[in-house]
Design a protein around this motif. Structure first.
Motif, mmCIF file in Angstrom:
data_model
loop_
_atom_site.group_PDB
_atom_site.id
_atom_site.type_symbol
_atom_site.label_atom_id
_atom_site.label_comp_id
_atom_site.label_asym_id
_atom_site.label_seq_id
_atom_site.Cartn_x
_atom_site.Cartn_y
_atom_site.Cartn_z
ATOM 1 N N MET A 18 0.826 -1.208 0.000
ATOM 2 C CA MET A 18 0.000 0.000 0.000
ATOM 3 C C MET A 18 0.861 1.259 0.000
ATOM 4 O O MET A 18 0.571 2.219 -0.712
ATOM 5 C CB MET A 18 -0.933 0.002 1.208
ATOM 6 N N LEU A 19 1.938 1.255 0.784
ATOM 7 C CA LEU A 19 2.818 2.418 0.845
ATOM 8 C C LEU A 19 3.507 2.640 -0.493
ATOM 9 O O LEU A 19 3.592 3.773 -0.973
ATOM 10 C CB LEU A 19 3.850 2.237 1.965
ATOM 11 N N LEU A 20 3.981 1.580 -1.119
ATOM 12 C CA LEU A 20 4.642 1.709 -2.412
ATOM 13 C C LEU A 20 3.675 2.200 -3.485
ATOM 14 O O LEU A 20 4.022 3.060 -4.302
ATOM 15 C CB LEU A 20 5.257 0.372 -2.812
ATOM 16 N N ALA A 21 2.450 1.685 -3.482
ATOM 17 C CA ALA A 21 1.451 2.125 -4.457
ATOM 18 C C ALA A 21 1.107 3.599 -4.270
ATOM 19 O O ALA A 21 0.977 4.350 -5.245
ATOM 20 C CB ALA A 21 0.197 1.266 -4.341
ATOM 21 N N CYS A 22 0.995 4.025 -3.018
ATOM 22 C CA CYS A 22 0.682 5.425 -2.752
ATOM 23 C C CYS A 22 1.851 6.339 -3.140
ATOM 24 O O CYS A 22 1.643 7.428 -3.661
ATOM 25 C CB CYS A 22 0.308 5.593 -1.286
ATOM 26 N N ARG A 23 3.062 5.889 -2.882
ATOM 27 C CA ARG A 23 4.242 6.653 -3.302
ATOM 28 C C ARG A 23 4.290 6.802 -4.814
ATOM 29 O O ARG A 23 4.637 7.867 -5.336
ATOM 30 C CB ARG A 23 5.520 5.970 -2.827
ATOM 31 N N CYS A 24 3.950 5.739 -5.526
ATOM 32 C CA CYS A 24 3.937 5.800 -6.988
ATOM 33 C C CYS A 24 2.922 6.819 -7.484
ATOM 34 O O CYS A 24 3.222 7.623 -8.367
ATOM 35 C CB CYS A 24 3.643 4.424 -7.569
ATOM 36 N N LEU A 25 1.713 6.791 -6.913
ATOM 37 C CA LEU A 25 0.701 7.771 -7.312
ATOM 38 C C LEU A 25 1.154 9.191 -7.016
ATOM 39 O O LEU A 25 0.973 10.097 -7.837
ATOM 40 C CB LEU A 25 -0.621 7.486 -6.592
ATOM 41 N N TYR A 26 1.738 9.379 -5.830
ATOM 42 C CA TYR A 26 2.210 10.717 -5.461
ATOM 43 C C TYR A 26 3.276 11.205 -6.443
ATOM 44 O O TYR A 26 3.223 12.337 -6.913
ATOM 45 C CB TYR A 26 2.769 10.706 -4.036
ATOM 46 N N ASN A 27 4.244 10.348 -6.755
ATOM 47 C CA ASN A 27 5.330 10.751 -7.649
ATOM 48 C C ASN A 27 4.843 11.018 -9.066
ATOM 49 O O ASN A 27 5.313 11.952 -9.720
ATOM 50 C CB ASN A 27 6.430 9.685 -7.659
ATOM 51 N N VAL A 28 3.907 10.223 -9.548
ATOM 52 C CA VAL A 28 3.377 10.445 -10.893
ATOM 53 C C VAL A 28 2.665 11.790 -10.968
ATOM 54 O O VAL A 28 2.869 12.568 -11.901
ATOM 55 C CB VAL A 28 2.430 9.287 -11.303
ATOM 56 N N VAL A 29 1.839 12.098 -9.975
ATOM 57 C CA VAL A 29 1.122 13.374 -9.983
ATOM 58 C C VAL A 29 2.081 14.540 -9.774
ATOM 59 O O VAL A 29 1.903 15.609 -10.351
ATOM 60 C CB VAL A 29 0.000 13.378 -8.916
ATOM 61 N N ASP A 30 3.122 14.333 -8.980
ATOM 62 C CA ASP A 30 4.099 15.383 -8.743
ATOM 63 C C ASP A 30 4.889 15.701 -10.015
ATOM 64 O O ASP A 30 5.126 16.865 -10.322
ATOM 65 C CB ASP A 30 5.052 14.966 -7.617
ATOM 66 N N ILE A 31 5.268 14.688 -10.759
ATOM 67 C CA ILE A 31 6.074 14.889 -11.962
ATOM 68 C C ILE A 31 5.219 15.340 -13.141
ATOM 69 O O ILE A 31 5.596 16.233 -13.891
ATOM 70 C CB ILE A 31 6.844 13.606 -12.302
ATOM 71 N N LEU A 32 4.056 14.698 -13.306
ATOM 72 C CA LEU A 32 3.155 15.029 -14.414
ATOM 73 C C LEU A 32 1.772 15.396 -13.868
ATOM 74 O O LEU A 32 0.884 14.549 -13.767
ATOM 75 C CB LEU A 32 3.023 13.835 -15.363
ATOM 76 N N PRO A 33 1.557 16.652 -13.500
ATOM 77 C CA PRO A 33 0.278 17.048 -12.902
ATOM 78 C C PRO A 33 -0.971 16.706 -13.710
ATOM 79 O O PRO A 33 -2.009 16.418 -13.113
ATOM 80 C CB PRO A 33 0.427 18.565 -12.730
ATOM 81 N N PRO A 34 -0.923 16.681 -15.056
ATOM 82 C CA PRO A 34 -2.146 16.312 -15.786
ATOM 83 C C PRO A 34 -2.617 14.876 -15.533
ATOM 84 O O PRO A 34 -3.766 14.551 -15.801
ATOM 85 C CB PRO A 34 -1.767 16.489 -17.260
ATOM 86 N N THR A 35 -1.760 14.032 -14.994
ATOM 87 C CA THR A 35 -2.175 12.659 -14.709
ATOM 88 C C THR A 35 -3.163 12.588 -13.552
ATOM 89 O O THR A 35 -3.787 11.549 -13.347
ATOM 90 C CB THR A 35 -0.973 11.759 -14.390
ATOM 91 N N ALA A 36 -3.321 13.659 -12.808
ATOM 92 C CA ALA A 36 -4.298 13.673 -11.714
ATOM 93 C C ALA A 36 -5.702 13.411 -12.252
ATOM 94 O O ALA A 36 -6.489 12.715 -11.612
ATOM 95 C CB ALA A 36 -4.248 15.004 -10.972
#
Length: 73
Positions: A18-36
């Protein structure tokens, strides 16, 4: 999003998944905001909110709050 919503059967690696999945989501949105929009469109926001309603792991809850904050921006 699927791993965050249903990480497994409650064994010792569930919190890590769960922590790894949440980190992945956070990093994707942080790097590419349109992915939100994509994450919200696939039910990611409801899964994140469900994790906050049922707090099993404090690290996951803290990162979930940060991810929701990042998505809201």
């Amino acid at each position: 999003v699927n791993l965050l919503g249903n990480p497994g059967h409650g064994d010792e690696t569930t919190g890590q998944v769960m922590l790894l999945a949440c980190r992945c989501l956070y990093n994707v949105v942080d790097i590419l905001p349109p992915t939100a929009r994509i994450i919200v469109g696939h039910g990611g926001l409801s899964v994140l909110c469900a994790n906050l309603l049922n707090i099993e792991y404090i690290d996951v809850a803290e990162l979930t709050v940060s991810t929701i904050e990042l998505i809201s921006q």
